[in-house]
Write a protein that holds these residues in place. Structure first.
Motif, PDB file in Angstrom:
ATOM      1  N   GLU A  68      57.259  47.472  37.381  1.00 33.32           N
ATOM      2  CA  GLU A  68      56.511  48.713  37.587  1.00 33.32           C
ATOM      3  C   GLU A  68      55.097  48.602  37.041  1.00 33.32           C
ATOM      4  OE1 GLU A  68      56.632  53.316  36.222  1.00 33.32           O
ATOM      5  OE2 GLU A  68      58.532  52.411  36.826  1.00 33.32           O
ATOM      6  N   VAL A  69      54.956  48.038  35.859  1.00 29.76           N
ATOM      7  CA  VAL A  69      53.621  47.895  35.278  1.00 29.76           C
ATOM      8  C   VAL A  69      52.761  46.973  36.142  1.00 29.76           C
ATOM      9  CG1 VAL A  69      52.339  46.960  33.307  1.00 29.76           C
ATOM     10  CG2 VAL A  69      54.274  48.487  32.924  1.00 29.76           C
ATOM     11  N   ILE A  70      53.319  45.871  36.613  1.00 27.13           N
ATOM     12  CA  ILE A  70      52.556  44.963  37.481  1.00 27.13           C
ATOM     13  C   ILE A  70      52.087  45.694  38.734  1.00 27.13           C
ATOM     14  CG2 ILE A  70      52.750  42.939  39.001  1.00 27.13           C
ATOM     15  CD1 ILE A  70      54.502  41.670  36.782  1.00 27.13           C
ATOM     16  N   GLY A  71      52.947  46.500  39.328  1.00 25.09           N
ATOM     17  CA  GLY A  71      52.560  47.258  40.519  1.00 25.09           C
ATOM     18  C   GLY A  71      51.393  48.196  40.251  1.00 25.09           C
ATOM     19  N   HIS A  72      51.430  48.880  39.110  1.00 24.32           N
ATOM     20  CA  HIS A  72      50.333  49.788  38.783  1.00 24.32           C
ATOM     21  C   HIS A  72      49.057  49.025  38.436  1.00 24.32           C
ATOM     22  CE1 HIS A  72      53.615  52.738  38.541  1.00 24.32           C
ATOM     23  NE2 HIS A  72      52.683  53.533  39.035  1.00 24.32           N
ATOM     24  N   LEU A  73      49.186  47.880  37.769  1.00 24.66           N
ATOM     25  CA  LEU A  73      48.004  47.060  37.486  1.00 24.66           C
ATOM     26  C   LEU A  73      47.390  46.544  38.786  1.00 24.66           C
ATOM     27  CD1 LEU A  73      49.304  45.066  34.397  1.00 24.66           C
ATOM     28  CD2 LEU A  73      47.518  46.836  34.389  1.00 24.66           C
ATOM     29  N   ASP A  74      48.221  46.111  39.725  1.00 27.89           N
ATOM     30  CA  ASP A  74      47.707  45.658  41.028  1.00 27.89           C
ATOM     31  C   ASP A  74      46.923  46.767  41.715  1.00 27.89           C
ATOM     32  OD1 ASP A  74      48.836  43.136  40.743  1.00 27.89           O
ATOM     33  OD2 ASP A  74      50.542  43.548  42.076  1.00 27.89           O
ATOM     34  N   LEU A  75      47.485  47.968  41.728  1.00 27.49           N
ATOM     35  CA  LEU A  75      46.816  49.112  42.352  1.00 27.49           C
ATOM     36  C   LEU A  75      45.483  49.400  41.674  1.00 27.49           C
ATOM     37  CD1 LEU A  75      46.861  51.610  44.259  1.00 27.49           C
ATOM     38  CD2 LEU A  75      47.996  52.826  42.402  1.00 27.49           C
ATOM     39  N   LEU A  76      45.482  49.453  40.350  1.00 30.21           N
ATOM     40  CA  LEU A  76      44.250  49.744  39.618  1.00 30.21           C
ATOM     41  C   LEU A  76      43.193  48.661  39.832  1.00 30.21           C
ATOM     42  CD1 LEU A  76      45.841  51.139  36.356  1.00 30.21           C
ATOM     43  CD2 LEU A  76      44.310  52.387  37.903  1.00 30.21           C
ATOM     44  N   GLU A  77      43.630  47.414  39.923  1.00 32.33           N
ATOM     45  CA  GLU A  77      42.675  46.334  40.175  1.00 32.33           C
ATOM     46  C   GLU A  77      42.087  46.460  41.581  1.00 32.33           C
ATOM     47  OE1 GLU A  77      42.355  41.600  39.312  1.00 32.33           O
ATOM     48  OE2 GLU A  77      44.228  42.298  40.213  1.00 32.33           O
ATOM     49  N   LEU A  78      42.925  46.750  42.575  1.00 34.59           N
ATOM     50  CA  LEU A  78      42.429  46.941  43.945  1.00 34.59           C
ATOM     51  C   LEU A  78      41.434  48.094  44.030  1.00 34.59           C
ATOM     52  CD1 LEU A  78      45.657  46.393  46.069  1.00 34.59           C
ATOM     53  CD2 LEU A  78      43.573  45.007  46.118  1.00 34.59           C
ATOM     54  N   GLU A  79      41.658  49.131  43.247  1.00 32.87           N
ATOM     55  CA  GLU A  79      40.758  50.290  43.226  1.00 32.87           C
ATOM     56  C   GLU A  79      39.479  50.017  42.424  1.00 32.87           C
ATOM     57  OE1 GLU A  79      43.119  53.479  41.642  1.00 32.87           O
ATOM     58  OE2 GLU A  79      44.071  53.891  43.581  1.00 32.87           O
ATOM     59  N   GLY A  80      39.422  48.871  41.754  1.00 29.66           N
ATOM     60  CA  GLY A  80      38.254  48.549  40.945  1.00 29.66           C
ATOM     61  C   GLY A  80      38.222  49.262  39.606  1.00 29.66           C
ATOM     62  N   ARG A  81      39.348  49.793  39.186  1.00 30.82           N
ATOM     63  CA  ARG A  81      39.414  50.549  37.934  1.00 30.82           C
ATOM     64  C   ARG A  81      39.641  49.662  36.720  1.00 30.82           C
ATOM     65  NH1 ARG A  81      41.858  55.900  38.410  1.00 30.82           N
ATOM     66  NH2 ARG A  81      40.772  56.168  36.445  1.00 30.82           N
ATOM     67  N   ILE A  82      40.247  48.480  36.949  1.00 26.22           N
ATOM     68  CA  ILE A  82      40.467  47.528  35.866  1.00 26.22           C
ATOM     69  C   ILE A  82      40.072  46.139  36.347  1.00 26.22           C
ATOM     70  CG2 ILE A  82      42.323  48.872  34.795  1.00 26.22           C
ATOM     71  CD1 ILE A  82      44.315  46.831  35.991  1.00 26.22           C
ATOM     72  N   GLU A  83      39.903  45.241  35.385  1.00 26.07           N
ATOM     73  CA  GLU A  83      39.579  43.852  35.696  1.00 26.07           C
ATOM     74  C   GLU A  83      40.496  42.973  34.865  1.00 26.07           C
ATOM     75  OE1 GLU A  83      35.587  43.945  34.295  1.00 26.07           O
ATOM     76  OE2 GLU A  83      34.826  44.900  36.112  1.00 26.07           O
ATOM     77  N   GLY A  84      40.917  41.874  35.452  1.00 25.97           N
ATOM     78  CA  GLY A  84      41.752  40.926  34.735  1.00 25.97           C
ATOM     79  C   GLY A  84      41.067  39.583  34.632  1.00 25.97           C
ATOM     80  N   GLU A  85      41.230  38.955  33.493  1.00 24.35           N
ATOM     81  CA  GLU A  85      40.659  37.625  33.290  1.00 24.35           C
ATOM     82  C   GLU A  85      41.769  36.710  32.795  1.00 24.35           C
ATOM     83  OE1 GLU A  85      37.481  35.731  30.252  1.00 24.35           O
ATOM     84  OE2 GLU A  85      36.829  37.500  31.370  1.00 24.35           O
ATOM     85  N   GLY A  86      41.973  35.613  33.512  1.00 26.16           N
ATOM     86  CA  GLY A  86      43.042  34.696  33.165  1.00 26.16           C
ATOM     87  C   GLY A  86      42.584  33.611  32.208  1.00 26.16           C
ATOM     88  N   GLU A  87      43.474  33.297  31.271  1.00 28.78           N
ATOM     89  CA  GLU A  87      43.217  32.210  30.336  1.00 28.78           C
ATOM     90  C   GLU A  87      44.560  31.652  29.883  1.00 28.78           C
ATOM     91  OE1 GLU A  87      41.553  31.768  25.845  1.00 28.78           O
ATOM     92  OE2 GLU A  87      40.388  33.039  27.192  1.00 28.78           O
ATOM     93  N   ASN A  88      44.735  30.348  30.011  1.00 30.71           N
ATOM     94  CA  ASN A  88      45.981  29.688  29.623  1.00 30.71           C
ATOM     95  C   ASN A  88      47.203  30.324  30.290  1.00 30.71           C
ATOM     96  OD1 ASN A  88      44.591  27.912  27.933  1.00 30.71           O
ATOM     97  ND2 ASN A  88      44.660  29.359  26.249  1.00 30.71           N
ATOM     98  N   GLY A  89      47.060  30.703  31.545  1.00 31.83           N
ATOM     99  CA  GLY A  89      48.177  31.268  32.287  1.00 31.83           C
ATOM    100  C   GLY A  89      48.476  32.724  31.989  1.00 31.83           C
ATOM    101  N   MET A  90      47.631  33.396  31.194  1.00 32.49           N
ATOM    102  CA  MET A  90      47.858  34.803  30.854  1.00 32.49           C
ATOM    103  C   MET A  90      46.649  35.628  31.284  1.00 32.49           C
ATOM    104  SD  MET A  90      48.495  36.691  27.191  1.00 32.49           S
ATOM    105  CE  MET A  90      49.559  35.406  26.643  1.00 32.49           C
TER     106      MET A  90
END
Length: 107
Positions: A68-90
């Motif tokens: 559920e959290v991943i689904g909401h993070l995906d939605l928020l990222e698509l909307e441009g509301r959050i940003e994710g930065e990957g490092e060491n697989g996280m």
């Protein structure tokens, strides 16, 4: 769409489909608000957010909580509301620049 009834694969017939859709959308709006609040309060990873939203979950419910959290993070990222930065697989999540000054509600 003017749907008068829905026949789910389990559970009773749904006669007020529009009300059910409003109820489900409202639920997800409230959950998104909680995800954004977790980010504002220092959560950075998906797991941090799971812990913030579902602190008393059972081991059996952990998969559902993470999904559920991943689904909401995906939605928020698509909307441009959050940003994710990957490092060491996280992925470390943060509010987007525009959202940092906005209240946690979506409107």
């Amino acid at each position: 769409m003017g749907v008068r009834r829905a026949l789910p694969s389990h559970g009773p017939v749904i006669y007020d489909v529009a009300a059910l859709v409003r109820q489900r959308l409202g639920f997800h709006e409230r959950r998104v608000t909680r995800v954004l609040a977790a980010l504002q309060n220092g959560a950075h990873t998906t797991w941090d957010i799971v812990e913030a939203l579902f602190p008393n979950r059972t081991p059996l419910d952990t998969f559902l909580a993470v999904s559920e959290v991943i689904g909401h993070l995906d939605l928020l990222e698509l909307e441009g509301r959050i940003e994710g930065e990957g490092e060491n697989g996280m992925i470390r999540w943060r509010l987007s620049e525009a959202d940092r000054t906005r209240p946690t509600g979506r409107g």
